[in-house]
Design an enzyme around this catalytic site. Structure first.
Site, short mmCIF file in Angstrom:
data_model
loop_
_atom_site.label_atom_id
_atom_site.label_comp_id
_atom_site.label_asym_id
_atom_site.label_seq_id
_atom_site.Cartn_x
_atom_site.Cartn_y
_atom_site.Cartn_z
N ARG A 30 33.81 -0.73 46.66
CA ARG A 30 32.48 -1.24 46.32
C ARG A 30 31.40 -0.61 47.20
O ARG A 30 30.25 -0.48 46.77
CB ARG A 30 32.46 -2.77 46.44
CG ARG A 30 31.25 -3.45 45.79
CD ARG A 30 31.44 -4.95 45.72
NE ARG A 30 30.37 -5.61 44.99
CZ ARG A 30 29.34 -6.22 45.57
NH1 ARG A 30 29.24 -6.26 46.88
NH2 ARG A 30 28.40 -6.80 44.84
N ILE A 82 23.83 -5.14 41.50
CA ILE A 82 25.29 -5.08 41.40
C ILE A 82 25.75 -6.52 41.56
O ILE A 82 25.34 -7.22 42.50
CB ILE A 82 25.92 -4.15 42.46
CG1 ILE A 82 27.44 -4.11 42.29
CG2 ILE A 82 25.51 -4.50 43.88
CD1 ILE A 82 28.12 -3.03 43.14
N SER A 83 26.52 -7.01 40.61
CA SER A 83 26.84 -8.43 40.56
C SER A 83 27.65 -8.88 41.77
O SER A 83 28.37 -8.10 42.39
CB SER A 83 27.64 -8.75 39.29
OG SER A 83 26.82 -8.64 38.15
N GLN A 84 27.52 -10.16 42.07
CA GLN A 84 28.33 -10.79 43.10
C GLN A 84 29.82 -10.62 42.73
O GLN A 84 30.20 -10.83 41.58
CB GLN A 84 27.97 -12.28 43.16
CG GLN A 84 28.76 -13.10 44.15
CD GLN A 84 28.39 -14.58 44.06
OE1 GLN A 84 27.51 -14.97 43.30
NE2 GLN A 84 29.08 -15.39 44.84
#
Length: 217
Positions: A37, A63-65
């Protein structure tokens, strides 16, 4: 792009945190443990990469959790070989997780800048979904039907176009609500004109743009 022992340790810590929060599917936890990530972050921000929170990536997007990615993916019930449409490519992180699960991924992004950036970047990481630029709220009918559809932006309602592009037995995961908060829906197409609907927790996503989303913008 370096994936060091330290980075891998940070991912293991993130996976433990997601397990503690209730994510049970070992395949999804393993996938999150594999995808670097921190590659999606500038060097100065790498300390944020393995925190369980969303982070801005420009163009008004995030950017999503990681928990959100894991939750949506778990509810999607991905099987190896599934043909999946992802509405909202964004950073490409979610697409990487789906590819790690053995899916065939078609991903569409409304924002041209993000589309171009991610289309060039993911192959450098070794991930090659099929990229498209356009109005994902209307799906991608040219390649329908799909086994699974995942929407990574908040919609005001469930777009009929997406339901119509599901196979019988196919599953759609989509957050539905207003601009502040949305409830996660799982729609299963049980027949030509029949669907079943389940609802889960509340989340906060960026708005779904397009004709069957929040319009142009």
């Amino acid at each position: 792009m370096e994936d060091s022992y330290k980075h891998k340790g940070m991912r293991r810590s993130l996976v433990r945190k997601l397990r503690e929060k209730g994510i049970r599917d070992k395949r999804i936890l393993d996938a999150i443990g594999k995808v670097p990530r921190h590659f999606f972050f500038e060097n100065a921000l790498i300390s944020h990469a393995y925190q369980d929170k969303a982070f801005p990536i420009g163009e008004g997007q995030t950017i999503s959790q990681p928990y959100t990615v894991a939750f949506q993916t778990e509810k999607l019930k991905v099987e190896p070989g599934n043909k999946i449409l992802e509405v909202g490519t964004g950073s490409g992180y979610q697409a990487c997780i789906l590819l790690e699960l053995g899916a065939e991924v078609y991903t569409i992004e409304y924002n041209k800048v993000l589309y171009e950036r991610t289309r060039k970047f993911l192959p450098l990481m070794g991930y090659r979904p099929k990229f498209f630029h356009g109005d994902g709220s209307r799906g991608l009918p040219r390649y329908a039907p799909y086994d699974r559809i995942i929407v990574t932006a908040g919609a005001p309602s469930v777009p009929n176009s997406l339901i119509e592009q599901l196979k019988i037995g196919g599953i759609l995961i989509i957050p539905v609500g207003d601009s502040e908060r949305q409830q996660m829906y799982r729609i299963t197409r049980t027949g030509e004109r029949q669907v079943s609907r389940e609802t889960f927790d509340y989340f906060s996503f960026v708005p779904l743009k397009g004709d069957e989303g929040w319009g142009k913008g």
